[in-house]
Design a protein around this motif. Structure first.
Motif, PDB file in Angstrom:
ATOM      1  N   PRO A 135     -13.297  12.250 -35.276  1.00  0.00           N
ATOM      2  CA  PRO A 135     -14.556  12.867 -34.850  1.00  0.00           C
ATOM      3  C   PRO A 135     -14.675  12.878 -33.330  1.00  0.00           C
ATOM      4  CG  PRO A 135     -14.945  10.727 -35.911  1.00  0.00           C
ATOM      5  CD  PRO A 135     -13.477  11.022 -36.018  1.00  0.00           C
ATOM      6  N   LYS A 136     -15.272  13.940 -32.824  1.00  0.00           N
ATOM      7  CA  LYS A 136     -15.432  14.091 -31.383  1.00  0.00           C
ATOM      8  C   LYS A 136     -16.524  13.138 -30.886  1.00  0.00           C
ATOM      9  CE  LYS A 136     -15.867  17.421 -27.756  1.00  0.00           C
ATOM     10  NZ  LYS A 136     -15.704  18.777 -27.357  1.00  0.00           N
ATOM     11  N   THR A 137     -16.196  12.417 -29.849  1.00  0.00           N
ATOM     12  CA  THR A 137     -17.134  11.473 -29.249  1.00  0.00           C
ATOM     13  C   THR A 137     -17.950  12.202 -28.193  1.00  0.00           C
ATOM     14  OG1 THR A 137     -15.467   9.749 -29.553  1.00  0.00           O
ATOM     15  CG2 THR A 137     -17.283   9.242 -28.087  1.00  0.00           C
ATOM     16  N   SER A 138     -19.246  11.923 -28.166  1.00  0.00           N
ATOM     17  CA  SER A 138     -20.073  12.579 -27.162  1.00  0.00           C
ATOM     18  C   SER A 138     -19.768  11.991 -25.786  1.00  0.00           C
ATOM     19  CB  SER A 138     -21.556  12.406 -27.479  1.00  0.00           C
ATOM     20  OG  SER A 138     -21.968  11.085 -27.218  1.00  0.00           O
ATOM     21  N   TYR A 139     -19.916  12.814 -24.774  1.00  0.00           N
ATOM     22  CA  TYR A 139     -19.647  12.394 -23.400  1.00  0.00           C
ATOM     23  C   TYR A 139     -20.514  11.200 -23.031  1.00  0.00           C
ATOM     24  CZ  TYR A 139     -19.295  12.584 -18.318  1.00  0.00           C
ATOM     25  OH  TYR A 139     -19.095  12.255 -17.001  1.00  0.00           O
ATOM     26  N   GLU A 140     -21.764  11.225 -23.441  1.00  0.00           N
ATOM     27  CA  GLU A 140     -22.709  10.170 -23.090  1.00  0.00           C
ATOM     28  C   GLU A 140     -22.286   8.808 -23.623  1.00  0.00           C
ATOM     29  OE1 GLU A 140     -23.677  13.145 -24.460  1.00  0.00           O
ATOM     30  OE2 GLU A 140     -24.390  14.004 -22.587  1.00  0.00           O
ATOM     31  N   SER A 141     -21.556   8.776 -24.732  1.00  0.00           N
ATOM     32  CA  SER A 141     -21.166   7.499 -25.332  1.00  0.00           C
ATOM     33  C   SER A 141     -19.858   6.940 -24.751  1.00  0.00           C
ATOM     34  CB  SER A 141     -21.049   7.637 -26.850  1.00  0.00           C
ATOM     35  OG  SER A 141     -19.983   8.505 -27.182  1.00  0.00           O
ATOM     36  N   LEU A 142     -19.210   7.683 -23.869  1.00  0.00           N
ATOM     37  CA  LEU A 142     -17.963   7.215 -23.263  1.00  0.00           C
ATOM     38  C   LEU A 142     -18.221   6.139 -22.219  1.00  0.00           C
ATOM     39  CD1 LEU A 142     -16.159  10.644 -22.656  1.00  0.00           C
ATOM     40  CD2 LEU A 142     -15.788   9.048 -24.547  1.00  0.00           C
ATOM     41  N   SER A 143     -17.213   5.297 -21.991  1.00  0.00           N
ATOM     42  CA  SER A 143     -17.311   4.309 -20.921  1.00  0.00           C
ATOM     43  C   SER A 143     -17.174   5.028 -19.581  1.00  0.00           C
ATOM     44  CB  SER A 143     -16.191   3.268 -21.056  1.00  0.00           C
ATOM     45  OG  SER A 143     -14.935   3.863 -20.746  1.00  0.00           O
ATOM     46  N   THR A 144     -17.500   4.330 -18.516  1.00  0.00           N
ATOM     47  CA  THR A 144     -17.380   4.916 -17.179  1.00  0.00           C
ATOM     48  C   THR A 144     -15.937   5.343 -16.905  1.00  0.00           C
ATOM     49  OG1 THR A 144     -19.239   3.606 -16.381  1.00  0.00           O
ATOM     50  CG2 THR A 144     -17.747   4.481 -14.712  1.00  0.00           C
ATOM     51  N   ALA A 145     -14.978   4.514 -17.275  1.00  0.00           N
ATOM     52  CA  ALA A 145     -13.570   4.851 -17.058  1.00  0.00           C
ATOM     53  C   ALA A 145     -13.169   6.091 -17.859  1.00  0.00           C
ATOM     54  CB  ALA A 145     -12.676   3.669 -17.433  1.00  0.00           C
ATOM     55  N   GLU A 146     -13.663   6.201 -19.086  1.00  0.00           N
ATOM     56  CA  GLU A 146     -13.351   7.367 -19.919  1.00  0.00           C
ATOM     57  C   GLU A 146     -13.992   8.634 -19.350  1.00  0.00           C
ATOM     58  OE1 GLU A 146     -12.894   5.311 -24.322  1.00  0.00           O
ATOM     59  OE2 GLU A 146     -14.904   5.607 -23.490  1.00  0.00           O
ATOM     60  N   LYS A 147     -15.225   8.511 -18.869  1.00  0.00           N
ATOM     61  CA  LYS A 147     -15.889   9.659 -18.245  1.00  0.00           C
ATOM     62  C   LYS A 147     -15.116  10.112 -17.011  1.00  0.00           C
ATOM     63  CE  LYS A 147     -20.601   8.611 -19.721  1.00  0.00           C
ATOM     64  NZ  LYS A 147     -21.949   8.216 -19.279  1.00  0.00           N
ATOM     65  N   THR A 148     -14.646   9.150 -16.231  1.00  0.00           N
ATOM     66  CA  THR A 148     -13.864   9.477 -15.038  1.00  0.00           C
ATOM     67  C   THR A 148     -12.602  10.232 -15.427  1.00  0.00           C
ATOM     68  OG1 THR A 148     -14.729   7.559 -13.864  1.00  0.00           O
ATOM     69  CG2 THR A 148     -12.679   8.500 -13.035  1.00  0.00           C
ATOM     70  N   GLU A 149     -11.935   9.811 -16.481  1.00  0.00           N
ATOM     71  CA  GLU A 149     -10.709  10.484 -16.935  1.00  0.00           C
ATOM     72  C   GLU A 149     -11.010  11.909 -17.405  1.00  0.00           C
ATOM     73  OE1 GLU A 149      -6.849  11.194 -17.326  1.00  0.00           O
ATOM     74  OE2 GLU A 149      -7.690   9.373 -16.435  1.00  0.00           O
ATOM     75  N   VAL A 150     -12.126  12.098 -18.110  1.00  0.00           N
ATOM     76  CA  VAL A 150     -12.526  13.439 -18.560  1.00  0.00           C
ATOM     77  C   VAL A 150     -12.746  14.346 -17.345  1.00  0.00           C
ATOM     78  CG1 VAL A 150     -14.413  14.743 -19.648  1.00  0.00           C
ATOM     79  CG2 VAL A 150     -13.494  12.714 -20.764  1.00  0.00           C
ATOM     80  N   LYS A 151     -13.494  13.839 -16.370  1.00  0.00           N
ATOM     81  CA  LYS A 151     -13.766  14.623 -15.158  1.00  0.00           C
ATOM     82  C   LYS A 151     -12.474  14.922 -14.411  1.00  0.00           C
ATOM     83  CE  LYS A 151     -18.306  14.614 -15.335  1.00  0.00           C
ATOM     84  NZ  LYS A 151     -19.079  15.824 -15.524  1.00  0.00           N
ATOM     85  N   LYS A 152     -11.611  13.933 -14.302  1.00  0.00           N
ATOM     86  CA  LYS A 152     -10.342  14.107 -13.580  1.00  0.00           C
ATOM     87  C   LYS A 152      -9.514  15.228 -14.204  1.00  0.00           C
ATOM     88  CE  LYS A 152      -6.201  11.635 -13.134  1.00  0.00           C
ATOM     89  NZ  LYS A 152      -5.501  10.436 -13.475  1.00  0.00           N
ATOM     90  N   ARG A 153      -9.428  15.242 -15.527  1.00  0.00           N
ATOM     91  CA  ARG A 153      -8.650  16.301 -16.199  1.00  0.00           C
ATOM     92  C   ARG A 153      -9.262  17.679 -15.946  1.00  0.00           C
ATOM     93  NH1 ARG A 153      -8.328  12.533 -20.596  1.00  0.00           N
ATOM     94  NH2 ARG A 153      -9.974  13.658 -21.660  1.00  0.00           N
ATOM     95  N   LYS A 154     -10.583  17.775 -16.000  1.00  0.00           N
ATOM     96  CA  LYS A 154     -11.246  19.067 -15.778  1.00  0.00           C
ATOM     97  C   LYS A 154     -11.050  19.557 -14.352  1.00  0.00           C
ATOM     98  CE  LYS A 154     -14.740  18.786 -19.365  1.00  0.00           C
ATOM     99  NZ  LYS A 154     -16.165  18.784 -19.683  1.00  0.00           N
ATOM    100  N   ILE A 155     -11.181  18.660 -13.391  1.00  0.00           N
ATOM    101  CA  ILE A 155     -10.993  19.054 -11.993  1.00  0.00           C
ATOM    102  C   ILE A 155      -9.542  19.441 -11.748  1.00  0.00           C
ATOM    103  CG2 ILE A 155     -11.099  18.279  -9.586  1.00  0.00           C
ATOM    104  CD1 ILE A 155     -13.348  16.315 -10.522  1.00  0.00           C
ATOM    105  N   ALA A 156      -8.609  18.670 -12.300  1.00  0.00           N
ATOM    106  CA  ALA A 156      -7.181  18.925 -12.088  1.00  0.00           C
ATOM    107  C   ALA A 156      -6.792  20.326 -12.566  1.00  0.00           C
ATOM    108  CB  ALA A 156      -6.346  17.864 -12.790  1.00  0.00           C
ATOM    109  N   LYS A 157      -7.443  20.816 -13.615  1.00  0.00           N
ATOM    110  CA  LYS A 157      -7.145  22.174 -14.110  1.00  0.00           C
ATOM    111  C   LYS A 157      -7.380  23.225 -13.033  1.00  0.00           C
ATOM    112  CE  LYS A 157      -8.081  21.378 -18.979  1.00  0.00           C
ATOM    113  NZ  LYS A 157      -8.994  21.671 -20.104  1.00  0.00           N
TER     114      LYS A 157
END
Length: 129
Positions: free
Chosen positions: A4-26
């Motif tokens: 199941p897809k985890t909501s962004y709000e429920s991610l840890s700070t490190a996980e949120k940073t990784e999500v943002k990093k991947r989006k910016i890197a694109k």
């Protein structure tokens, strides 16, 4: 079975940073190798800064802009410390964004800049009902 897809709000700070990093890197995947190595560090710092800004905005929105502060026998009113941190962090965000955009060829800077600002200024889940 798909997990199941985890909501962004429920991610840890490190996980949120990784999500943002991947989006910016694109946005910067087409950079030449000599610029890519430098850009990777800036991308990580921009992701950290973006997540920090989200946290600070939440703190500011849940508190008062001016708060009562007691130090010993003195009672003072002061600006919320989160607001001061936000103002400092937004300057870092702007400088990092500019540094990254300057690595791009001139013709793609405007488009990438618009995408980067849309990414950073639209909170996760915005527009979804």
């Amino acid at each position: 079975m798909a997990k199941p897809k985890t909501s962004y709000e429920s991610l840890s700070t490190a996980e949120k940073t990784e999500v943002k990093k991947r989006k910016i890197a694109k946005l910067f995947r087409e950079l030449p190798a000599e610029k890519k190595q430098f850009a990777d560090g800036l991308i990580y710092q921009l992701a950290v800064t973006t997540v920090t800004l989200e946290r600070l905005v939440e703190e500011i929105n849940n508190g008062e802009l001016i708060e009562d502060f007691v130090q010993g026998t003195q009672k003072l009113r002061r600006e919320n410390p989160a607001l001061k941190s936000y103002n400092t962090t937004i300057k870092s965000f702007t400088a990092l964004s500019k540094s990254l955009l300057d690595l791009l060829p001139e013709k793609t800077q405007k488009q990438a800049g618009e995408e980067l600002m849309n990414f950073a200024t639209k909170p996760p889940g915005a527009g979804r009902k």
